[in-house]
Design a protein around this motif. Structure first.
Motif, PDB file in Angstrom:
ATOM      1  N   ASP A  13       0.827  -1.216   0.000  1.00 54.22           N
ATOM      2  CA  ASP A  13       0.000   0.000   0.000  1.00 54.22           C
ATOM      3  C   ASP A  13       0.858   1.261   0.000  1.00 54.22           C
ATOM      4  N   LEU A  14       1.887   1.294   0.845  1.00 50.53           N
ATOM      5  CA  LEU A  14       2.743   2.477   0.905  1.00 50.53           C
ATOM      6  C   LEU A  14       3.456   2.724  -0.420  1.00 50.53           C
ATOM      7  N   GLU A  15       3.943   1.651  -1.029  1.00 43.76           N
ATOM      8  CA  GLU A  15       4.587   1.787  -2.341  1.00 43.76           C
ATOM      9  C   GLU A  15       3.591   2.284  -3.384  1.00 43.76           C
ATOM     10  N   SER A  16       2.371   1.789  -3.318  1.00 42.53           N
ATOM     11  CA  SER A  16       1.342   2.219  -4.277  1.00 42.53           C
ATOM     12  C   SER A  16       0.999   3.693  -4.106  1.00 42.53           C
ATOM     13  N   PHE A  17       0.851   4.145  -2.858  1.00 40.78           N
ATOM     14  CA  PHE A  17       0.554   5.551  -2.610  1.00 40.78           C
ATOM     15  C   PHE A  17       1.680   6.438  -3.128  1.00 40.78           C
TER      16      PHE A  17
ATOM     17  N   ALA B 274       1.702   9.158  -6.452  1.00 40.22           N
ATOM     18  CA  ALA B 274       2.100  10.563  -6.351  1.00 40.22           C
ATOM     19  C   ALA B 274       3.371  10.846  -7.162  1.00 40.22           C
ATOM     20  N   ASN B 275       3.760   9.899  -7.998  1.00 36.21           N
ATOM     21  CA  ASN B 275       4.964  10.031  -8.844  1.00 36.21           C
ATOM     22  C   ASN B 275       6.230  10.251  -8.020  1.00 36.21           C
ATOM     23  N   ARG B 276       6.320   9.548  -6.902  1.00 32.55           N
ATOM     24  CA  ARG B 276       7.509   9.616  -6.065  1.00 32.55           C
ATOM     25  C   ARG B 276       8.126   8.237  -5.963  1.00 32.55           C
ATOM     26  N   THR B 277       9.434   8.204  -5.691  1.00 33.53           N
ATOM     27  CA  THR B 277      10.115   6.922  -5.497  1.00 33.53           C
ATOM     28  C   THR B 277      10.355   6.656  -4.017  1.00 33.53           C
ATOM     29  N   THR B 278      10.033   7.634  -3.186  1.00 29.58           N
ATOM     30  CA  THR B 278      10.249   7.521  -1.747  1.00 29.58           C
ATOM     31  C   THR B 278       8.915   7.599  -1.016  1.00 29.58           C
TER      32      THR B 278
END
Length: 112
Positions: free
Chosen positions: A58-62, A66-70
């Motif tokens: 879920d955290l990776e998906s969020f 948001a177009n972030r890698t972190t």
């Protein structure tokens, strides 16, 4: 080769989780004068592992959405949105940390 290393790391993590949960269950069992079987500890460890995997996905998906890698605190707050008590606790911690950083930043500017 990389898959084998990943699988070995995964198994070590699961073993560490099982060990840690076993210690916690043993401590609580002693406090409460109860017994817990190794099967219970194993089942609890599997349940916790499953939850950790779901949270990570879920955290990776969020973050990806948001177009972030972190992964950021915003992602964690989004994850906790359905548990109001947990969300409030995390939000308070994040707000306190932001305020502390602002104070430290202001102190640094005052000296310059």
């Amino acid at each position: 080769m990389a898959d084998q290393i990943d699988e070995e790391a995964r198994e070590r993590l699961k073993a560490a989780l099982w060990f840690s949960i076993g210690k916690i269950v043993d401590e609580e069992s002693i406090k409460r004068n109860r017994n817990a079987t190794p099967q219970f500890i194993g089942a609890l460890a599997d349940l916790v592992w499953s939850q950790i995997e779901n949270v990570a996905i879920d955290l990776e998906s969020f973050s990806r959405h948001a177009n972030r890698t972190t992964v950021t605190t915003a992602d964690v707050l989004l994850l906790a949105r359905r548990n109001q008590d947990l969300h409030s606790i995390i939000k308070d911690i994040v707000d306190k940390e932001k305020a502390r950083k602002l104070r430290n930043k202001a102190k640094g500017k005052g000296k310059a």
